[in-house]
Design an enzyme around this catalytic site. Sequence first.
Site, mmCIF file in Angstrom:
data_model
loop_
_atom_site.group_PDB
_atom_site.id
_atom_site.type_symbol
_atom_site.label_atom_id
_atom_site.label_comp_id
_atom_site.label_asym_id
_atom_site.label_seq_id
_atom_site.Cartn_x
_atom_site.Cartn_y
_atom_site.Cartn_z
ATOM 1 N N THR A 182 0.841 -1.195 0.000
ATOM 2 C CA THR A 182 0.000 0.000 0.000
ATOM 3 C C THR A 182 0.873 1.241 0.000
ATOM 4 O O THR A 182 1.909 1.288 0.666
ATOM 5 C CB THR A 182 -0.944 0.036 1.220
ATOM 6 O OG1 THR A 182 -1.657 1.275 1.193
ATOM 7 C CG2 THR A 182 -0.211 -0.086 2.546
ATOM 8 N N GLU A 329 -4.651 -2.977 4.388
ATOM 9 C CA GLU A 329 -4.255 -3.647 5.635
ATOM 10 C C GLU A 329 -5.393 -4.490 6.198
ATOM 11 O O GLU A 329 -5.223 -5.177 7.204
ATOM 12 C CB GLU A 329 -3.849 -2.597 6.680
ATOM 13 C CG GLU A 329 -2.580 -1.814 6.342
ATOM 14 C CD GLU A 329 -2.856 -0.539 5.547
ATOM 15 O OE1 GLU A 329 -3.898 -0.480 4.851
ATOM 16 O OE2 GLU A 329 -2.030 0.387 5.608
ATOM 17 N N LYS A 438 -6.323 10.812 -2.634
ATOM 18 C CA LYS A 438 -6.733 9.616 -3.366
ATOM 19 C C LYS A 438 -7.451 10.029 -4.644
ATOM 20 O O LYS A 438 -8.547 10.567 -4.607
ATOM 21 C CB LYS A 438 -7.611 8.723 -2.507
ATOM 22 C CG LYS A 438 -7.508 7.277 -2.953
ATOM 23 C CD LYS A 438 -8.130 6.325 -1.973
ATOM 24 C CE LYS A 438 -7.661 4.911 -2.247
ATOM 25 N NZ LYS A 438 -8.451 3.933 -1.515
ATOM 26 N N TRP A 443 -3.328 6.318 -4.741
ATOM 27 C CA TRP A 443 -2.757 7.264 -3.782
ATOM 28 C C TRP A 443 -1.739 8.204 -4.405
ATOM 29 O O TRP A 443 -0.965 7.816 -5.263
ATOM 30 C CB TRP A 443 -2.059 6.518 -2.645
ATOM 31 C CG TRP A 443 -2.969 5.795 -1.729
ATOM 32 C CD1 TRP A 443 -3.055 4.442 -1.581
ATOM 33 C CD2 TRP A 443 -3.917 6.355 -0.812
ATOM 34 N NE1 TRP A 443 -4.000 4.143 -0.625
ATOM 35 C CE2 TRP A 443 -4.538 5.305 -0.149
ATOM 36 C CE3 TRP A 443 -4.293 7.671 -0.496
ATOM 37 C CZ2 TRP A 443 -5.529 5.502 0.822
ATOM 38 C CZ3 TRP A 443 -5.280 7.873 0.455
ATOM 39 C CH2 TRP A 443 -5.878 6.798 1.097
HETATM 40 P P1 AMP Z 1 -6.386 1.364 0.234
HETATM 41 O O1 AMP Z 1 -5.527 0.744 1.243
HETATM 42 O O2 AMP Z 1 -5.639 1.872 -0.949
HETATM 43 O O3 AMP Z 1 -7.531 0.478 -0.121
HETATM 44 O O4 AMP Z 1 -7.019 2.681 0.871
HETATM 45 C C1 AMP Z 1 -7.741 2.660 2.063
HETATM 46 C C2 AMP Z 1 -8.196 4.053 2.391
HETATM 47 O O5 AMP Z 1 -9.058 4.547 1.362
HETATM 48 C C3 AMP Z 1 -9.007 4.183 3.644
HETATM 49 O O6 AMP Z 1 -8.193 4.238 4.796
HETATM 50 C C4 AMP Z 1 -9.761 5.473 3.391
HETATM 51 O O7 AMP Z 1 -8.950 6.606 3.645
HETATM 52 C C5 AMP Z 1 -10.031 5.397 1.903
HETATM 53 N N1 AMP Z 1 -11.356 4.801 1.653
HETATM 54 C C6 AMP Z 1 -11.656 3.517 1.363
HETATM 55 N N2 AMP Z 1 -12.982 3.343 1.209
HETATM 56 C C7 AMP Z 1 -13.556 4.557 1.407
HETATM 57 C C8 AMP Z 1 -14.899 5.039 1.405
HETATM 58 N N3 AMP Z 1 -15.935 4.257 1.132
HETATM 59 N N4 AMP Z 1 -15.093 6.350 1.683
HETATM 60 C C9 AMP Z 1 -14.052 7.175 1.953
HETATM 61 N N5 AMP Z 1 -12.776 6.768 1.973
HETATM 62 C C10 AMP Z 1 -12.522 5.485 1.708
#
Ligand code: AMP
Length: 541
Positions: A182, A329, A438, A443
């Site tokens: 990540t 994670e 994002k 990211w």
């Molecule tokens: P990743 O590890 O790349 O899947 O990113 C996870 C992060 O994406 C989370 O900690 C949030 O900050 C953001 N995220 C994931 N799902 C959502 C959602 N439904 N609404 C807002 N932020 C989200």
Amino acid sequence: MLEGLTQDYQLTLPYILRRAEQLYGYREIVTRRPDKTFHRYTFADFVARSKRLAVALTGLGLEPGDRVGTLGWNTYQHLEAYFGIPSSGAVLHTLNPRLHQDDLAYIANHAEDRVMLVDETLLPVFEKFREETNVEHAVVVTEGGDVPEGMISYEDLLSGADETDFEYPNFDEKQAAAMCYTSGTTGRPKGALYSHRSTVLHSMMVAMGNTFALSEEDCVLPVVPMFHVNAWGLPFASVLVGAKLMMPGPNLDPASLLEGFEQEGVTFTAGVPTVFLAVLQALDAEPDRYDLSRLRSMVIGGAAVPKGVIKAYKERHGIQVVHAWGMTEMSPIGTVANLPTRIRELPEEEQLEYRAKQGYPVPLVEIRARGDEGFVPWDGESLGELEVRGPWIASSYYEAPEGADRFTEDGWFKTGDIVTIDGFGFIKIADRSKDLIKSGGEWISSVELENALMAHPAVAQAAVIAIPHEKWDERPLAAIVLKEGESATEEDLRRHLESDFAKFWLPDAYEFVESIPMTATGKFQKLKLRERFAGYQSAKS
Ligand code: AMP
């Protein structure tokens, strides 16, 4: 302790493969190739080829626990990798081809990938960083195209192996099965390492009624890429329950997706808001063109889905959007916004408020939010950083001690998401403590952009913030303070960044300002900056 008298049965991915072989051999897996033609085969074919892949990998000299990287789209071959690699005892390591070559090299080296399976369309990406890695065998996934010298053709690799040489192994369920890096943290990308057990349990949870309710009757189209946290566990869960799979390949444009939904009778799909916003526009433009009557659920997550989008899908097209939240994670699913009966009794408009929240915890995930003065009450108002625990949540990062501060002493994981929790247990994400942006589900590190900008001779200070964007959710905006007597244009700064970052990282806007608001401890006050540029809607797409 009086021990229960039940079998010590290990939860492993080869079990899911064997189940598919015994029960679902007739089910279909459809893949859309880059040229939009369809490849079709059955679970029986899929199992045979996954076994051959496992045998072939062992033949290449892989030891249990060795990492095998993949660079691929959502295809049947990638699904074979999802099962063949862990069933050989090796670890499936999906790499995100959208990352910058330096990050890809770092990740492949950190994971010590010994073999890399590369989709032929992604060879140019691989060739940019292969030299920097210790990958011993490059396997090109092609149905018959030429393979560069020194690389192996995937089909040759499979035809050289005999599936009858495959014996279902008896692994310890704690053994690692898959990993995913990540960039959703500060510093270098960090690896989450999933076990067979965590992957099987996550698959069962994904299939449960109040989660995604997957069953043999479904046809699942994962829009979310297989390099984004195991496509949210959908490939594993679909094979477990015998759901038909429709793999879109690299074709994620609205027309291709909508054709796929209609033609294959897709019942369930999932992906980030960016894709489904584009699909909504296409549907609005031609509301009667597609018969989507079988599509019962569209899960959107990875970034917040606007309330208006949920409403528009339902009212204009009869499609139920289900909002979900998760993290790399967390394998990744943490909360899903299905409505319990108590909320369904409320007026429609209020129900919509809950659908637009990120949802309540799925079974076996526990949540709590920590504010400045301890854990906050579940009142829907108090803000705190969300912490989670559960059987598919990382206990630490893979060989990255610098990430230890994300884990609490009592064994919870700190998500970096600032939330409220209401009386129904629904979370609503209000902010992010991670200094990250994002964009379209990928990211962007504001800190890295700032450091690079501040290395420009004319720049005194640079702060990069997320600005809301209709299509990409968020885009970077750079606030720049120039040094006295120096000058630089937007174009100069863009050119300065270009070679070191993936194109989508480059800020949409550079605002030249007198000063950047600072906190008492000398940090940028990004909240203030975000307020200042809140009305800024980037026109670029
Ligand atoms: P990743 O590890 O790349 O899947 O990113 C996870 C992060 O994406 C989370 O900690 C949030 O900050 C953001 N995220 C994931 N799902 C959502 C959602 N439904 N609404 C807002 N932020 C989200």
